[in-house]
Design an enzyme around this catalytic site. Structure first.
Site, PDB file in Angstrom:
ATOM      1  N   ASP A 144       0.830  -1.205   0.000  1.00 20.82           N
ATOM      2  CA  ASP A 144       0.000   0.000   0.000  1.00 20.82           C
ATOM      3  C   ASP A 144       0.870   1.263   0.000  1.00 20.82           C
ATOM      4  OD1 ASP A 144      -1.933   1.886   0.434  1.00 20.82           O
ATOM      5  OD2 ASP A 144      -2.718   1.002   2.273  1.00 20.82           O
ATOM      6  N   ASP A 212     -10.567   4.095  -1.240  1.00 17.93           N
ATOM      7  CA  ASP A 212     -11.167   3.081  -0.366  1.00 17.93           C
ATOM      8  C   ASP A 212     -12.694   3.031  -0.483  1.00 17.93           C
ATOM      9  OD1 ASP A 212      -8.549   3.111   0.415  1.00 17.93           O
ATOM     10  OD2 ASP A 212      -8.973   3.173   2.560  1.00 17.93           O
TER      11      ASP A 212
HETATM   12  C1  GLA Z   1      -5.361   2.362   2.868  1.00 13.57           C
HETATM   13  C2  GLA Z   1      -5.886   1.228   2.002  1.00 13.57           C
HETATM   14  C3  GLA Z   1      -6.920   0.423   2.785  1.00 13.57           C
HETATM   15  C4  GLA Z   1      -6.283  -0.113   4.061  1.00 13.57           C
HETATM   16  C5  GLA Z   1      -5.702   1.028   4.876  1.00 13.57           C
HETATM   17  C6  GLA Z   1      -4.889   0.522   6.064  1.00 13.57           C
HETATM   18  O1  GLA Z   1      -6.368   3.291   3.136  1.00 13.57           O
HETATM   19  O2  GLA Z   1      -6.427   1.708   0.806  1.00 13.57           O
HETATM   20  O3  GLA Z   1      -7.420  -0.644   2.002  1.00 13.57           O
HETATM   21  O4  GLA Z   1      -5.288  -1.046   3.726  1.00 13.57           O
HETATM   22  O5  GLA Z   1      -4.842   1.855   4.094  1.00 13.57           O
HETATM   23  O6  GLA Z   1      -4.270   1.546   6.773  1.00 13.57           O
END
Ligand code: GLA
Length: 400
Positions: A144, A212
């Site tokens: 990520d 997200d």
């Molecule tokens: C980002 C990602 C999420 C999750 C969070 C965790 O927002 O897009 O899917 O993994 O980080 O902190």
């Protein structure tokens, strides 16, 4: 099965075996901790989810990965080796437990110095971390971007920042390869910089195409129906990822969750449940485990569906399947509590000649279809069909 269907299926399987990364020949299926547990994920939570994945019947329809998202990370020792924090006393023992259930286990990190939740990232420790994951028995890594953006902001140009990001994803892929362990590589950088154009080239088996998701119809629909013109970038071994499922988390009604599952299946999206598997209603289990919906998602041809028809708030998405069938989703996106009537001439969906239909959610053959299909679609709901040429009944099936 007719000869053309057999030949189609055989060539799709051959293409798949020849070119696809064996860890993700079809879109990965499993569960991820973030949507429901966020920072509350722990060893006990993961064990309970693995247990429930088996006892609910999810494993037997194809769900496989139990993925730990952010907040597992502890400190690095004097040699730079990462250790889990107190929520995960023994990662190797946990991986053994999950493997013992016939499942696989995933983990999360960032190419930056810090993860999104502010925990330790892999920056400067890529090889070391990949070796640690392999030693624990990890089968899946979600990587990520997050903390790397702080360093990218200091690059001398946007092009240099982009190169820094692509290099970082390439570097972790090389590190994973070096371990010799098959590990699914999931890129998460929110669909920036047309990741679908370079995600496979840096070794990604899937890449997030969006910001997200959250547990509301508005969020799910904006993401799911926004996946237009991306189909050509997906295929066996490398998939567009419109984010994890929210089914069962409580923010949508049953029709809306049915839309969520149907749309993700038509998109050949990874199916990573994001609810508490240890506390599911029968309705949630039924939504997540409908074998015909899963067969559409996991179809061996590996084609992502596209939107082919729009009239106001009504949309039709079509996904070609192996053989000569297609999955067809008729959606009602109207901002109204009322059902809608749709009249869709089949030739406008690309069908020629006589075709038969099968209603996937009702598990019911509906026989020969008229030239114009007339259906009633619930508010925010879907009618999901498989449509096949000829007069023979044909329903989807899935052999995990
Ligand atoms: C980002 C990602 C999420 C999750 C969070 C965790 O927002 O897009 O899917 O993994 O980080 O902190």
């Amino acid at each position: 099965m007719r000869l053309t269907a057999v030949i189609g299926l055989a060539s799709a399987l051959l293409a798949t075996l020849a070119f696809a990364d064996p860890v993700s020949v079809t879109p990965p299926m499993g569960w991820n901790s973030w949507n429901h547990f966020a920072g509350k994920v722990s060893d006990a939570v993961i064990r309970a989810q693995a247990d429930a994945m088996v006892s609910s019947g999810m494993r037997s329809v194809g769900y496989l990965y139990v993925n730990i998202d952010d907040t597992w990370e502890g400190a690095r020792d004097a040699q730079g080796v990462i250790h889990p924090n107190e929520k995960f006393p023994d990662m190797k023992a946990l991986a053994d437990y999950v493997h013992g259930k016939g499942l696989k286990i995933g983990i999360y990190s960032s190419p930056g110095p810090k993860t999104c939740a502010g925990y330790e990232g892999s920056f400067g420790h890529e090889e070391q971390d990949a070796q640690t994951y392999a030693a624990w028995g990890i089968d899946y890594l979600k990587y990520d971007l997050c903390g790397l953006r702080v360093l990218m902001a200091k690059a001398e140009s946007p092009a240099a920042a982009r190169e820094m990001m692509i290099d970082a994803y390439r570097r972790m892929h090389a590190a994973l390869q070096k371990t010799g362990r098959p590990i699914v590589y999931s890129l998460c950088q929110y669909g920036k910089d047309d990741v679908w154009k370079w995600g496979a080239a840096v070794g990604g088996n899937l890449w997030r195409t969006t910001e997200d998701i959250s547990d509301s119809y508005l969020s799910m629909a904006a993401i799911g129906f926004g996946q237009i013109d991306l189909a050509r970038y997906a295929g066996p071994g490398h998939w567009n990822d419109p984010d994890m499922l929210e089914v069962g988390n409580g923010g949508m009604n049953e029709e809306e969750y049915r839309t969520h599952m149907s749309l993700w299946a038509l998109l050949a999206a990874p199916l990573l449940a994001g609810n508490d598997l240890a506390a599911m209603t029968p309705a949630t289990v039924a939504l997540l485990t409908n074998p015909e919906v899963i067969a559409i998602d996991q179809d061996p041809r590996g084609s992502q569906g596209e939107r082919v028809w729009v009239r106001g708030a009504l949309e039709v998405w079509v996904k070609p399947l192996a053989g000569d069938s297609k999955a067809v989703g008729l959606f009602n996106r109207a901002d109204s509590a009322r059902e809608a009537q749709a009249e869709v001439p089949l030739r406008e969906l690309g069908f020629q000649g006589r075709v038969r239909g099968h209603d996937v959610w009702k598990h019911k053959d509906i026989g020969m279809l008229p030239e114009t299909v007339r259906v009633t679609i619930p508010a925010h709901g879907v009618v999901l069909l498989t449509v096949s040429p000829g007069s023979r009944p044909q329903s989807a099936s899935h052999q995990p």
